[in-house]
Design a protein around this motif. Structure first.
Motif, PDB file in Angstrom:
ATOM      1  N   MET A   1      49.194  43.622  40.111  1.00 20.02           N
ATOM      2  CA  MET A   1      47.584  43.815  39.639  1.00 20.02           C
ATOM      3  C   MET A   1      47.879  43.245  38.462  1.00 20.02           C
ATOM      4  O   MET A   1      47.476  41.902  37.875  1.00 20.02           O
ATOM      5  N   LYS A   2      49.095  43.912  37.738  1.00 18.08           N
ATOM      6  CA  LYS A   2      49.315  42.623  36.598  1.00 18.08           C
ATOM      7  C   LYS A   2      49.594  41.623  36.120  1.00 18.08           C
ATOM      8  O   LYS A   2      48.800  40.566  35.469  1.00 18.08           O
ATOM      9  N   ALA A   3      50.111  40.844  37.634  1.00 16.27           N
ATOM     10  CA  ALA A   3      50.293  39.406  37.728  1.00 16.27           C
ATOM     11  C   ALA A   3      49.334  38.852  38.073  1.00 16.27           C
ATOM     12  O   ALA A   3      48.996  38.372  37.563  1.00 16.27           O
ATOM     13  N   PHE A   4      48.229  39.560  38.773  1.00 15.79           N
ATOM     14  CA  PHE A   4      47.570  38.956  39.483  1.00 15.79           C
ATOM     15  C   PHE A   4      46.427  38.493  37.610  1.00 15.79           C
ATOM     16  O   PHE A   4      45.937  38.012  37.715  1.00 15.79           O
ATOM     17  N   GLU A   5      46.258  39.720  36.831  1.00 18.23           N
ATOM     18  CA  GLU A   5      45.713  39.718  36.069  1.00 18.23           C
ATOM     19  C   GLU A   5      45.779  38.514  34.841  1.00 18.23           C
ATOM     20  O   GLU A   5      45.305  37.798  34.879  1.00 18.23           O
ATOM     21  N   GLN A   6      47.319  38.714  34.691  1.00 18.23           N
ATOM     22  CA  GLN A   6      47.755  37.070  34.237  1.00 18.23           C
ATOM     23  C   GLN A   6      47.484  36.204  34.453  1.00 18.23           C
ATOM     24  O   GLN A   6      47.373  34.984  33.938  1.00 18.23           O
TER      25      GLN A   6
END
Length: 436
Positions: free
Chosen positions: A306-311
């Motif tokens: 999720m954090k990677a997709f948000e970034q």
């Protein structure tokens, strides 16, 4: 209310893009003296005598079986379907051609108001050349010159006469209106159904099922909302855009009527250029924005996904750095509960007013912490600021010379305002103005 829509339609190389640019007031369309150079519909806004409207430039309709010509014709027919008024453009130097007559047959079937314009009438002596165009059956032809800008006022007067009445009922100001936009097949209609908890909107996995924006009044936590679904439909008898081609004008109409725009992304497919274009319309319109990543259930995940997709979203949507991001699934309804609170918060921030004294304290502190750099021996002086509008929040900063306000310093002041007051989910505008 949605703006009326004008479509400029005609065979190739009659000057549609030149007329479009004249009306819009800037060179939006590519203009080149090669038939068929405008391969796609191009959209913009115009204004004439207090009439605001959207305008579509189309590829020329040309009869033929080559795939390229077929695509141009399909694009023009989509524009005809979308339009309230059609400007049928012809070439006065070439007279009525068989291609003009074929275009006229298509326009007869549209049952839309058609204003006939004869382009390239560059001087009064050429006006006698327009009489043959009565034979096309659309009444009086309007002589115009795209290259010289002649006759466009009369043409727009006639087009405006056919604009639909937009004085009809609108929703109460207290009702929050939000639309779902995104390219086809990202799950917009499925999200509407997930919100409503029942199949109130047709759902299909075929891109383009809903013909027009569908309004649904919905009550959540004692407050009424209006949901505007903007999926585009594959009309019977026509081959519409592929899944990568979004019916942009339908989205524009919905955006205009919205307080908050939910930009829907497909987690399975990731981000493509079309997603950024669609989101850009909401940002440019000054609407509150929430980014919703749908089909999150279909993605293989670990604690970092999720954090990677948000970034990744933040890197691609730099202009939407204020928009909250939510991850959900319309099919499983997982995390659907996160959507409405974010929409409500974005709407409240979109309409927020801040006290003038507090605003000026923030501005004074910002300037003291980071004075504007000098430019050619002159330094920007910031005197005071005032909020002059909401939806979106708009701030006028009074300065000694507005031209000394570099965009980077304008951005700095915007960030300090955000740090102080939040404004998550909404764009804000900072306008430098000379103190009188």
């Amino acid at each position: 209310m949605a703006k009326p829509i004008i479509a400029i339609v005609g065979r190739p190389n009659v000057g549609k893009s030149t007329i479009f640019n004249r009306i819009v007031g800037e060179r939006v369309s590519i203009v080149e003296d090669i038939p068929g150079v405008t391969r796609d519909r191009i959209y913009s806004s115009g204004e004439w005598l207090n009439h605001e409207f959207n305008i579509i430039d189309t590829g020329g309709i040309e009869i033929g079986d080559a795939p390229f010509l077929t695509q141009i014709r399909e694009q023009a027919e989509i524009a005809i379907d979308e339009a309230d008024v059609i400007i049928f453009l012809t070439n006065g130097r070439e007279g009525v051609t068989s291609a003009d007559e074929e275009v006229a047959k298509i326009l007869y079937r549209s049952n839309k108001p058609v204003v006939l314009a004869v382009n390239k009438i560059d001087n009064p002596d050429m006006r006698t050349d327009i009489f043959d165009f009565y034979s096309l059956g659309f009444g009086e032809p309007f002589p115009i010159s795209g290259s010289h800008g002649l006759g466009l006022g009369d043409l727009l007067d006639e087009a405006a006469r056919h604009f639909p009445d937009t004085s009809g009922k609108d929703y109460d100001d207290e009702m929050i209106k939000f639309s779902l936009i995104g390219r086809p097949n990202v799950g917009k209609s499925s999200l509407v159904n997930a919100i409503l908890g029942e199949d109130r909107v047709i759902v299909s996995n075929i891109a383009g099922t809903t013909r027009d924006a569908i309004d649904t009044v919905y009550k959540y936590n004692g407050r009424e909302y209006v949901i505007i679904d903007t999926a585009g439909m594959r009309k019977k008898g026509k081959v519409y855009e592929s899944t990568e081609k979004y019916s942009v004008l339908r989205a524009l109409k919905a955006i205009e009527r919205s307080d908050v725009v939910l930009v829907v992304l497909n987690a399975e497919e990731g981000i493509i250029e079309q997603d950024k274009k669609i989101a850009g319309y909401a940002h440019e319109a000054g609407k509150a924005v929430v980014i919703a990543v749908n089909k999150w259930d279909a993605v293989e995940k670990d604690e970092k996904t999720m954090k990677a997709f948000e970034q990744n979203i933040r890197e691609h949507f730099l202009f939407l750095d204020y928009a909250p991001i939510i991850f959900l699934s319309a099919i499983t309804k997982k995390r659907i509960h996160t959507m409405m609170p974010e929409i409500l918060k974005a709407s409240e921030n979109h309409a927020m007013r801040v006290p003038t004294t507090v605003l000026n304290d923030v501005i004074a502190d910002a300037v003291a912490m980071n004075p504007a750099p000098a430019d050619k021996g002159k330094r920007l002086k910031v005197y005071y600021a005032a909020q002059v509008a909401v939806k979106p929040p708009t701030f006028v900063v009074f300065v000694n010379e507005p031209e000394l306000m570099h965009f980077s310093y304008e951005r700095f002041l915007e960030n300090r305002i955000r740090d102080a007051f939040g404004f998550e989910g909404t764009p804000i505008r900072v306008i430098p103005r000379a103190r009188k």
